[in-house]
Motif scaffolding. Structure first.
Motif, short mmCIF file in Angstrom:
data_model
loop_
_atom_site.label_atom_id
_atom_site.label_comp_id
_atom_site.label_asym_id
_atom_site.label_seq_id
_atom_site.Cartn_x
_atom_site.Cartn_y
_atom_site.Cartn_z
N TYR A 1 -6.02 0.01 -6.91
CA TYR A 1 -5.19 -0.88 -6.09
C TYR A 1 -6.06 -1.76 -5.18
CZ TYR A 1 -1.74 -1.93 -2.34
OH TYR A 1 -0.94 -2.53 -1.40
N THR A 2 -7.12 -1.17 -4.63
CA THR A 2 -8.02 -1.92 -3.75
C THR A 2 -9.08 -2.70 -4.52
OG1 THR A 2 -9.54 -0.05 -3.51
CG2 THR A 2 -7.72 -0.21 -1.92
N THR B 1 -1.06 1.01 0.60
CA THR B 1 -1.83 0.36 1.66
C THR B 1 -2.29 1.38 2.68
OG1 THR B 1 -0.62 -1.72 1.37
CG2 THR B 1 -1.74 -1.40 3.46
N GLY C 1 -4.34 -5.16 -4.37
CA GLY C 1 -3.81 -4.94 -3.03
C GLY C 1 -2.32 -5.21 -2.89
N ARG C 2 -1.59 -5.36 -4.02
CA ARG C 2 -0.15 -5.59 -3.92
C ARG C 2 0.59 -5.01 -5.12
NH1 ARG C 2 3.50 -8.05 -0.96
NH2 ARG C 2 5.38 -8.92 -1.90
#
Length: 345
Positions: A44-45, A322, A10-11
């Motif tokens: 990413y998630t 995001t 998530g980053r």
């Protein structure tokens, strides 16, 4: 150089790193643009478990040759290129030519966690995986070749005689590319089932007819428009979409599973066995598919520019990931531009 590192799930953060040096059989590419793939977003998630903290992702790219190893022939510095991210050992390249995805020891640049990939100013790839862009093709459009190669391979997995009426489930970037590949393959009527209105509008511009699943069962809508289809391609890959593919095709029809929305799905086995449908898998592509995708885009670049929704600076990448993960309504591809240093430093 700058590289985008997945520092945690998530980053993404921009880090500085040395410019890599290509080995004897390798090429250093100065990246111009890298597309954000749906698999990158799911990595990413943390949804797909195929991306890892510390990794530099990115496999849909274009750029120019910055340097070549001593053993690389026929590739000059400054040449606009893309690269095929499916890498097999050099010793097996000839034996697996055209079916590289079947090599048990292959790796995919952008997926392999220990191989720095193309969300960076520079990336090193084997010289045999570098593909020159067609003359006159705007260099950023080279980043669309990889997803189109996925689509070209998936369409070729279907029997040639099944392309009369075809259903594509999912109108995102891969579904859009499948529409293009079907058109190139001479398909008849192409229907795309897609919930999002903006994506339906985009695939209509590519020549497809659209279906909104919210209007009722896809099979019923197809019956009202001439009957069930001869083949289907599921570009989503979850239980409900695979069920739609099975119920929307004629008896004996082939269904190609392209999307990887879930690692496990449930199916009604009788829709396969008693109605003799074939469920066909498709993953990445062979080198011939990749080369042919390059030629397809090179023939009509203005058509394919419609697939790009927006181009962003490197510093905006984390926000873009995001937003895409939250379903921000972006209909097409988002490109991260690495040739805009003055706006990102």
């Amino acid at each position: 150089m700058r590289e985008l590192i997945l520092t945690e799930i998530g980053r993404l953060e921009v880090h500085e790193a040395p410019i890599p040096t290509p080995g004897p059989d390798e090429v250093l590419i100065r990246v111009v643009a890298t597309g954000i793939c749906g698999s990158d977003v799911h990595g990413y998630t943390g949804e797909n478990g195929r991306r890892f903290p510390g990794q530099v992702m990115g496999h849909e790219s274009s750029g120019t040759i910055a340097a070549t190893g001593a053993e690389v022939d026929g590739l000059a510095e400054g040449t606009p290129v893309t690269f095929n991210p499916v890498v097999v050992p050099a010793a097996d390249a000839a034996a697996f030519a055209g079916r590289e995805q079947h090599h048990p020891g292959k790796h995919v640049i952008g997926v392999a966690r220990d191989v720095p990939a193309a969300f960076a100013d520079y990336v090193v790839v084997p010289g045999r995986n570098v593909v020159a862009l067609p003359d006159g093709l705007p260099i950023e459009l080279g980043a669309l070749i990889e997803p189109l190669a996925v689509a070209v391979h998936a369409v070729r997995r279907l029997p040639a005689g099944s392309l009369g009426r075809v259903l594509v489930i999912g109108g995102g970037p891969i579904g859009q590319s499948i529409v293009i590949a079907l058109r190139d393959a001479g398909a008849g009527t192409v229907f795309v089932s897609e919930m999002d209105a903006a994506r339906r509008e985009l695939v209509q511009r590519l020549g497809a007819e659209t279906i909104d699943p919210a209007d009722g069962p896809i099979a019923d809508q197809l019956r009202a428009r001439g009957g069930l289809v001869d083949a289907a391609l599921d570009a989503v890959g979850i239980t409900p979409t695979l069920r739609d593919a099975l119920t929307s095709t004629a008896l004996g029809a082939p269904i190609c599973l392209v999307g990887m929305g879930a690692p496990q799905v449930s199916i009604d086995a009788f829709l396969v066995s008693t109605e003799e449908r074939s469920l066909i898998g498709s993953f990445t592509y062979g080198s011939d598919d990749f080369t042919d995708a390059t030629e397809i885009i090179g023939a009509e670049p203005d058509v394919y520019r419609a697939l790009i929704s927006r181009e962003i600076d490197v510093s905006a990448a984390d926000d873009a990931f995001t937003a895409l993960a939250a379903g921000d309504g972006t209909p097409g591809k988002v490109l991260v531009r690495f040739d805009r240093e003055e706006t990102t430093r």
